[in-house]
Design a protein around this motif. Sequence first.
Motif, PDB file in Angstrom:
ATOM      1  N   CYS A 397     -37.874  68.399  43.378  1.00 21.75           N
ATOM      2  CA  CYS A 397     -38.260  67.974  44.738  1.00 21.75           C
ATOM      3  C   CYS A 397     -39.482  68.740  45.254  1.00 21.75           C
ATOM      4  N   ALA A 398     -40.348  69.139  44.346  1.00 18.63           N
ATOM      5  CA  ALA A 398     -41.464  70.019  44.712  1.00 18.63           C
ATOM      6  C   ALA A 398     -42.575  69.288  45.465  1.00 18.63           C
ATOM      7  N   HIS A 399     -42.478  67.958  45.597  1.00  7.65           N
ATOM      8  CA  HIS A 399     -43.553  67.236  46.286  1.00  7.65           C
ATOM      9  C   HIS A 399     -43.223  66.923  47.739  1.00  7.65           C
ATOM     10  N   SER A 400     -42.095  67.437  48.201  1.00  4.66           N
ATOM     11  CA  SER A 400     -41.782  67.266  49.623  1.00  4.66           C
ATOM     12  C   SER A 400     -42.663  68.184  50.464  1.00  4.66           C
ATOM     13  N   ASP A 401     -42.862  67.797  51.724  1.00  3.59           N
ATOM     14  CA  ASP A 401     -43.514  68.722  52.656  1.00  3.59           C
ATOM     15  C   ASP A 401     -42.629  69.945  52.829  1.00  3.59           C
ATOM     16  N   TRP A 402     -43.248  71.072  53.177  1.00  5.43           N
ATOM     17  CA  TRP A 402     -42.424  72.288  53.284  1.00  5.43           C
ATOM     18  C   TRP A 402     -41.368  72.146  54.361  1.00  5.43           C
ATOM     19  N   GLN A 403     -41.663  71.373  55.423  1.00  2.98           N
ATOM     20  CA  GLN A 403     -40.658  71.202  56.485  1.00  2.98           C
ATOM     21  C   GLN A 403     -39.410  70.495  55.946  1.00  2.98           C
ATOM     22  N   ASP A 404     -39.627  69.528  55.039  1.00  4.57           N
ATOM     23  CA  ASP A 404     -38.484  68.782  54.506  1.00  4.57           C
ATOM     24  C   ASP A 404     -37.757  69.566  53.425  1.00  4.57           C
ATOM     25  N   TYR A 405     -38.446  70.507  52.826  1.00  3.51           N
ATOM     26  CA  TYR A 405     -37.831  71.306  51.762  1.00  3.51           C
ATOM     27  C   TYR A 405     -37.235  72.572  52.365  1.00  3.51           C
TER      28      TYR A 405
END
Length: 481
Positions: A397-405
């Motif tokens: 899931c490394a392509h999520s925005d940091w807020q979503d991760y």
Amino acid sequence: MTQAHEPHLHRPPHAGTRPPRLTEVPAFGAMIAEGWGSDIVEARVPDGVAEAAAAHRARLAERVGDRTVVLGAGRAPVRSNDTSYDFRADSDFVWLTGCQVEDGVLVLHGADAVLYLPPPARPGDPAFFSDAMHGELWVGASPGLAEWERALGVPVRPLAELDGALAHGSGWWAGRAVPADVVTRHGLEPSAELARACSDLRMVKDAWEVAQLRAAVDHTVTGFEAVAREIPTAVSSGGERWLQGTFDRHARTTGNGPGYASIVGSGPHAPTLHWVRCDGPVLPDAALLLDMGVETDTLYTADVTRTVPPSGRFSPEQRAVHDLVEKSHRAGMAHVRPGVHYLDFHFAAMEVLAQGLHDWGLLSVSVDEALSPQGQQHRRWLVCGIGHHLGLDVHDCAHSDWQDYMGADLEPGVVMTVEPGLYFHAHDLTVPPELRGVGVRLEDDLLVTETGHEVLSDALPIDAAGIEAWTARLLPTSAAV
Ligand code: GLY
Ligand code: MN
Ligand code: MN
């Protein structure tokens, strides 16, 4: 001196004439096209793959609305000249199709999905005998399009029809593994938004995915046991590469292979976070760091670390470091439950480490100052993160925005690692000599449940005494020190 030609050799009539290629010899082409029995191979797909992929496609279609998306399986990179690395299909593509065929392309629009695959090169096709990459005489029989369609429950068309299907595809979103020439030719839009959507949706695993990860972890645990049994051979002659080979063979026989480059670090190599060279000796009295994961045939991977004493007993210094890392690990894991902020495990684990380092006199600032965003001095001995999502990719899931991760709360179905460590390099002059060359990491794979979490890798002990007993039990008795 000129050599006499043997009269019975059928050489080209003139020196310097290239012998014809087999594709240029009509008699051969006619002869090899005929006389073959049926060699149809079914597409072997583990139970539940097709249903899981269909559910994933429905989730993506809902997220992207009316947009048509194109995703590719990718192609193995060249290793040298005309040989390639092993092919491993793109994770988003696998998540959406369950298919692992090189060069495959998925076109998805709402509920309509079509998979474009290269047909096997069978008798009658010159590639059958002339194409070393695809010809069945070279690479063996493989399932055809009809077999894939039956197994995956998706319409499958020949790859040669892809250009026609994309003729009006200008502006359609393309995933990372769609070939660049296809993207350019059809005006597709390489889309970070598509990568982000897949990444976000892959964060919560469904029951089938959890079962895959459970299997990956179980095979990893037996792989750790296989490695521990081989420690005496590694100490006496084979070194780190012997243990790497042991785990990788285990991973290849219980699953698809290792999910990432196995890390086997003895003594001064243990503090090197990605010690994947694995070309050193295994020192009998040094801590041995093992970070290894089996990837299932469905491509879900485990990611587990234990630091073990090859002799069966830690030295007092190794044990002290291990105890502190264990305390940090337990503090981190205690924050893994639904509704808790994702990063809380990280902060809890860091707090324990910073306090411990301070107690040992290694921090020149207060614990509060070290833990402040402007400090972070304790990170000298742990520059990496201490956990991540886990799934089809080891760092999932490394392509999520940091807020979503990182900025989200944990939800049931999340699978993640917790992996604090301390890494005292052999040439670190800021630590006492007895700590130099000691590296310890504890890494477990956790499933967030409705009420808390389950440690999928809890068959392996995490306390120093338990790890000593586990190692000693697996060492052949004649090798116990
Ligand atoms: N083995 C890679 C990691 O632990 O993140
Ligand atoms: Mn990890
Ligand atoms: Mn790891």
